[in-house]
Scaffold this motif. Structure first.
Motif, PDB file in Angstrom:
ATOM      1  N   GLU A   1       5.523   8.845   2.662  1.00 38.03           N
ATOM      2  CA  GLU A   1       4.858  10.033   2.142  1.00 38.03           C
ATOM      3  C   GLU A   1       4.954  10.085   0.619  1.00 38.03           C
ATOM      4  N   ALA A   2       4.219  11.007   0.023  1.00 36.55           N
ATOM      5  CA  ALA A   2       4.222  11.142  -1.435  1.00 36.55           C
ATOM      6  C   ALA A   2       5.616  11.437  -1.979  1.00 36.55           C
ATOM      7  N   ASP A   3       6.449  12.120  -1.179  1.00 37.01           N
ATOM      8  CA  ASP A   3       7.812  12.442  -1.627  1.00 37.01           C
ATOM      9  C   ASP A   3       8.813  11.341  -1.293  1.00 37.01           C
ATOM     10  N   GLY A   4       8.313  10.242  -0.736  1.00 39.35           N
ATOM     11  CA  GLY A   4       9.180   9.111  -0.412  1.00 39.35           C
ATOM     12  C   GLY A   4       9.747   9.135   0.996  1.00 39.35           C
TER      13      GLY A   4
ATOM     14  N   PRO B   1      -1.372  15.831  -3.156  1.00 35.57           N
ATOM     15  CA  PRO B   1      -0.195  15.145  -3.701  1.00 35.57           C
ATOM     16  C   PRO B   1      -0.542  13.989  -4.650  1.00 35.57           C
ATOM     17  N   MET B   2      -1.780  13.502  -4.596  1.00 33.90           N
ATOM     18  CA  MET B   2      -2.176  12.371  -5.434  1.00 33.90           C
ATOM     19  C   MET B   2      -2.938  12.793  -6.686  1.00 33.90           C
TER      20      MET B   2
ATOM     21  N   LYS C   1       7.350  -0.040  -8.629  1.00 32.32           N
ATOM     22  CA  LYS C   1       8.724   0.371  -8.320  1.00 32.32           C
ATOM     23  C   LYS C   1       9.231  -0.306  -7.050  1.00 32.32           C
ATOM     24  N   ALA C   2       8.345  -0.435  -6.052  1.00 36.03           N
ATOM     25  CA  ALA C   2       8.755  -1.039  -4.783  1.00 36.03           C
ATOM     26  C   ALA C   2       9.077  -2.522  -4.947  1.00 36.03           C
ATOM     27  N   PHE C   3       8.248  -3.246  -5.706  1.00 37.18           N
ATOM     28  CA  PHE C   3       8.407  -4.688  -5.821  1.00 37.18           C
ATOM     29  C   PHE C   3       9.390  -5.120  -6.917  1.00 37.18           C
TER      30      PHE C   3
ATOM     31  N   TYR D   1       1.649   6.817  -1.885  1.00 39.84           N
ATOM     32  CA  TYR D   1       0.245   7.024  -2.300  1.00 39.84           C
ATOM     33  C   TYR D   1      -0.688   5.941  -1.753  1.00 39.84           C
ATOM     34  N   THR D   2      -0.505   5.607  -0.493  1.00 41.44           N
ATOM     35  CA  THR D   2      -1.330   4.537   0.096  1.00 41.44           C
ATOM     36  C   THR D   2      -2.736   4.996   0.489  1.00 41.44           C
ATOM     37  N   GLU D   3      -3.013   6.298   0.347  1.00 43.08           N
ATOM     38  CA  GLU D   3      -4.355   6.781   0.697  1.00 43.08           C
ATOM     39  C   GLU D   3      -5.192   7.073  -0.542  1.00 43.08           C
TER      40      GLU D   3
END
Length: 335
Positions: A275-278, A88-89, A327-329, A309-311
């Protein structure tokens, strides 16, 4: 280039030597063959010792964390292990290369197909698994096929140095350096973007590896999977592990959900892995469904931010993490 004085020559040679050492990071030795580099070797410092390897490998087999790193670095791969967790990454180009390459091992180190490795006719094998897992691999058997360098993961944030070392062994530092420079430029851009709002916050992070059956959650500190990329743009995760272990346990711990107030009660804001899909992993949803979570000051203030994508374990993958962090911040800029 003309050389007028012996001192100038000495300076030039010193500069060239310094550059060579900076590029290899591991020292080298010439076997006296032709200047084109055919047959030349160097000694490479790996987890399994100082190994004599080709100076310019032509056929490389990679396993574990070395797979995404060497695909991204455009190394001359002829076989890889399966690495589904990283799919996914991967960007489209890297994913296409990954799918096309022969799979000579499965997801686990114990699933190495030695016959398939031999059929790939590698001149170098790069094993990217943790040191304790090397026991699941018949390294001696692999060494009978080609030189083996083990360069496995340690602390989560160490992917920067480990992926460079893997690219170095495979003779693929040029492309590695280009991707690294792109990442660093983007990180610097975001650090400037959030400089007035992010560094002032005491952050906490809930990772994806808590165990619902045991009633625990994963608290990640600085340098962990869920935090290290955000730190590159100015995020500060407070606190440290009470009883540090090795690898990821040096930067994360697993308290019971009942300890949420004492563990994360001082946080100004909270991030959490998705997850990668949110979608929210079950282990994180378990935490967020708790009344104790809902009563945390940061949660009451609406300062919670999901991170995808934390991994990430390469600079290319971490580019996606940077975009996810941005996007999160983003809401912080409006507050």
């Amino acid at each position: 280039m003309s050389i007028r004085r012996s001192s100038a020559l000495a300076g030039a040679l010193a500069g060239a030597l310094a550059l060579a050492l900076a590029l290899t990071g591991c020292g080298s030795s010439d076997d006296g063959t032709d200047s084109a580099g055919k047959g030349k070797t160097r000694v490479f410092a790996a987890d399994n010792g100082k190994i004599k390897i080709p100076a310019a490998p032509k056929r490389v087999v990679a396993t574990g964390y070395a797979v995404p790193a060497l695909i991204e670095a455009d190394a001359p791969l002829v076989g890889i292990s399966s690495w589904k967790r990283g799919e996914p990454m991967m960007g489209k180009k890297d994913l296409a290369a990954y799918k096309k390459l022969p799979k000579v091992a499965g997801e686990q180190a114990s699933e190495t197909n030695y016959e398939a490795v031999a059929e790939a006719k590698p001149d170098l094998i790069v094993i990217g698994v943790p040191a304790p897992v090397l026991g699941d691999i018949d390294v001696k058997r692999l060494e009978s096929i080609a030189p083996v360098v083990a360069i496995g993961p340690t602390k989560p944030s160490a992917w920067r140095t480990l992926s460079r070392k893997q690219a170095d062994a495979a003779g693929a530092l040029e492309q590695f350096g280009a991707v690294k420079a792109t990442y660093e430029a983007r990180a610097a851009e975001l650090k400037k973007k959030y400089k007035d709002v992010l560094p002032q916050l005491k952050l906490g992070h809930v990772g994806a590896f808590g165990e619902v059956s045991k009633g625990t959650f994963q608290r990640e500190f600085g340098g962990s999977w869920g935090t290290n990329v955000a730190e590159d743009i100015g995020a500060h995760y407070y606190g440290k592990v009470k009883k540090a272990g090795k690898g990821s346990r040096a930067v994360s711990e697993y308290p019971s959900v009942e300890e949420l107030p004492s563990s994360l009660g001082k946080a100004d804001a909270l991030t959490y892995s998705v997850e990668a899909d949110g979608s929210v992993p079950e282990s994180v949803k378990y935490v967020m469904d708790s009344k104790l979570w809902k009563n945390l000051p940061a949660v009451k203030a609406g300062k919670t931010f999901p991170i995808r994508y934390t991994e990430a374990a390469t600079y290319g993958q971490a580019m996606q993490t940077l975009d996810a962090v941005d996007k999160a911040f983003a809401p912080l800029l409006d507050s």
